[in-house]
Design a protein around this motif. Structure first.
Motif, PDB file in Angstrom:
ATOM      1  N   PHE A  21       0.839  -1.204   0.000  1.00 34.79           N
ATOM      2  CA  PHE A  21       0.000   0.000   0.000  1.00 34.79           C
ATOM      3  C   PHE A  21       0.872   1.252   0.000  1.00 34.79           C
ATOM      4  N   CYS A  23      -0.240   5.606  -0.502  1.00 38.89           N
ATOM      5  CA  CYS A  23      -1.254   6.593  -0.912  1.00 38.89           C
ATOM      6  C   CYS A  23      -0.536   7.890  -1.266  1.00 38.89           C
ATOM      7  N   LEU A  27      -2.366   9.547  -7.513  1.00 40.11           N
ATOM      8  CA  LEU A  27      -3.268   8.433  -7.834  1.00 40.11           C
ATOM      9  C   LEU A  27      -4.643   8.978  -8.250  1.00 40.11           C
ATOM     10  N   CYS A  29      -7.461   7.938  -7.639  1.00 38.49           N
ATOM     11  CA  CYS A  29      -8.465   7.802  -6.571  1.00 38.49           C
ATOM     12  C   CYS A  29      -8.237   8.806  -5.441  1.00 38.49           C
ATOM     13  N   PHE A  30      -7.248   9.693  -5.566  1.00 37.68           N
ATOM     14  CA  PHE A  30      -6.890  10.564  -4.440  1.00 37.68           C
ATOM     15  C   PHE A  30      -8.121  11.311  -3.915  1.00 37.68           C
ATOM     16  N   THR A  31      -8.373  11.189  -2.648  1.00 35.40           N
ATOM     17  CA  THR A  31      -9.490  11.758  -1.864  1.00 35.40           C
ATOM     18  C   THR A  31     -10.855  11.093  -2.139  1.00 35.40           C
ATOM     19  N   CYS A  33     -11.790   8.270  -1.262  1.00 39.66           N
ATOM     20  CA  CYS A  33     -12.202   7.526  -0.060  1.00 39.66           C
ATOM     21  C   CYS A  33     -12.760   8.470   0.999  1.00 39.66           C
ATOM     22  N   TYR A 110      -7.575   3.301   7.369  1.00 34.29           N
ATOM     23  CA  TYR A 110      -7.896   2.998   5.975  1.00 34.29           C
ATOM     24  C   TYR A 110      -6.622   2.725   5.176  1.00 34.29           C
ATOM     25  N   CYS A 130      -9.350   1.378  -4.146  1.00 30.50           N
ATOM     26  CA  CYS A 130      -8.197   1.995  -3.483  1.00 30.50           C
ATOM     27  C   CYS A 130      -6.954   1.575  -4.255  1.00 30.50           C
ATOM     28  N   GLY A 132      -4.045   2.547  -4.209  1.00 27.50           N
ATOM     29  CA  GLY A 132      -2.813   2.449  -3.430  1.00 27.50           C
ATOM     30  C   GLY A 132      -2.471   1.020  -3.055  1.00 27.50           C
TER      31      GLY A 132
HETATM   32  S1  SF4 Z   1      -8.558   5.338  -2.143  1.00 26.02           S
HETATM   33 FE1  SF4 Z   1      -6.685   4.494  -1.176  1.00 26.02          FE
HETATM   34  S2  SF4 Z   1      -4.963   5.174  -2.426  1.00 26.02           S
HETATM   35 FE2  SF4 Z   1      -6.781   6.356  -3.030  1.00 26.02          FE
HETATM   36  S3  SF4 Z   1      -6.619   8.209  -1.789  1.00 26.02           S
HETATM   37 FE3  SF4 Z   1      -7.870   6.802  -0.618  1.00 26.02          FE
HETATM   38  S4  SF4 Z   1      -6.434   5.681   0.712  1.00 26.02           S
HETATM   39 FE4  SF4 Z   1      -5.232   6.713  -0.889  1.00 26.02          FE
END
Ligand code: SF4
Ligand code: SF4
Length: 240
Positions: A21, A23, A27, A29-31, A33, A110, A130, A132
């Motif tokens: 993992f 983060c 990426l 997907c950043f933020t 989550c 997380y 995710c 990451g």
């Molecule tokens: S989904 Fe995972 S990798 Fe993407 S921002 Fe959230 S914790 Fe980070």
């Protein structure tokens, strides 16, 4: 897969398990989550958000949470409230979390969560959501939890769990009045009002040194609040 390539599909992890993992803000997907998520808050989460936002616990609870007493048990439930229009967490910005140093326990964990047995963990997000989890960096769960500052949250939660009398069953019905007493552990500024009442020291056998310390140390204050709530629960539990 070789032994130094941990398998993120493994469902139950222990402190020594490895997982992959990393983060970071590049990426896609950043933020993501930090949107449309159910985050249950602990009394220590509220204390830390109060510190980050420099407002009272009462304001944190009113402005940033949804809280109520559970229908059957009357145990307080406190959740981080998402923005009703965007469904985003109110603390998320384009560059990340604006309360990062004091972010809640669940956010620190997380993409892991605690499993049902003590000392066990499980991934709560898939590699598709995710991204990451596809990164090459690998960690033991224990080292990861340390690096995320999870330990003080675990310690405070263990102390909070001692507040409820030992014969109380999680599914049993509790008087709503007891639920409101328990809620004092979340609203530490209301507890400060009680501490500042001159009768407090007389009734609760708290020495001057303890009182001095709790005025300078929020964590000590929360521990005293747990003690107070516990004593109230013990007194009231017998008569309801
Ligand atoms: S989904 Fe995972 S990798 Fe993407 S921002 Fe959230 S914790 Fe980070
Ligand atoms: S508190 Fe911070 S880390 Fe947690 S959901 Fe909100 S923005 Fe994300």
């Amino acid at each position: 897969m070789s032994s130094n390539q941990p398998d993120n599909e493994q469902q139950v992890l222990t402190e020594d398990s490895r997982f992959r993992f990393a983060c970071h803000d590049t990426l896609p997907c950043f933020t993501q989550c930090c949107r449309d998520v159910n985050i249950y808050l602990t009394p220590y989460d509220i204390l830390r958000l109060r510190r980050a936002l420099k407002i009272s616990s009462t304001e944190v609870l009113e402005r940033y949470t949804r809280h109520f007493l559970a229908r059957v048990t009357h145990i307080p439930v406190v959740q981080l409230e998402m923005d009703p229009e965007t469904l985003n967490c109110r603390f998320v910005t384009d560059s990340g979390c604006r309360v990062y140093d004091n972010r809640p326990w669940a956010c620190r964990m997380y993409p892991l969560d605690v499993a049902s047995r003590s000392g066990e963990y499980m991934p709560i997000a898939g590699k598709e959501r995710c991204l990451g989890l596809n990164e090459p960096a690998s960690h033991t769960v224990g080292a990861w939890l340390e690096s995320q500052g999870v330990r003080p949250y675990e310690e405070m939660e263990r102390a909070f769990l001692q507040v409820v009398p030992p014969d109380f069953q999680p599914s049993s019905q509790m008087n709503p009045g007891l639920g409101r007493v328990l809620f004092l552990a979340y609203d530490i500024d209301r507890f400060i009002e009680i501490v500042n009442d001159p009768r407090f020291q007389t009734f609760y056998d708290v020495d001057d040194e303890t009182l001095r310390r709790v005025r300078e140390d929020d964590e000590a204050l929360l521990h005293l609040a747990f003690r107070y709530v516990r004593s109230q629960m013990e007194e009231l539990y017998k008569v309801v």
